[in-house]
Design a protein around this motif. Structure first.
Motif: not given
Length: 131
Positions: A35-50
């Protein structure tokens, strides 16, 4: 006195309880790690979009203004903005370096290497031994 069968039964009972707890712990850790790995990847994607949005809007709104409007720390906005940008290269461009000076001008390459030591057949002294 206790029988061997009773001892074996008690040990198996304790082992079964411990094994069940170990299995439960391993399952929970594995699930949480995934779950943590999935959330970390999602967070990284959001930060790239930001970072992309911030860079695209840089000509109409600055980081300080966005921080004021959104109540998001300017440091965070700056971090996301610069995370997507390639870093500046340091040093000289390739091919612009001067070659190192030759420490032994005119010497042949074979003269620069140390010669291997060959034992003297007339004085057979083993290396490390004193006479």
């Amino acid at each position: 006195m206790i029988t061997t069968d009773e001892i074996e039964r008690r040990v198996e009972k304790v082992d079964a309880e411990k094994s069940a707890r170990r299995t439960a712990a391993a399952r929970e850790v594995g699930d949480l790690a995934h779950r943590r790995a999935a959330l970390a990847e999602e967070l990284a994607e959001v930060e790239r979009k930001l970072g992309t949005v911030l860079a695209a809007a840089a000509d109409v709104v600055g980081v300080d203004e966005l921080a004021e409007f959104t109540e998001v720390a300017a440091a965070d906005l700056t971090k996301w903005l610069t995370a997507g940008k390639p870093r500046a290269r340091r040093g000289r461009p390739p091919g612009s370096r001067r070659p190192k000076p030759d420490p032994h001008p005119g010497a042949a390459p074979s003269e620069l290497r140390p010669r291997p030591q060959v034992p003297d057949p007339e004085n057979p002294v083993v290396q490390g031994q004193r006479s």
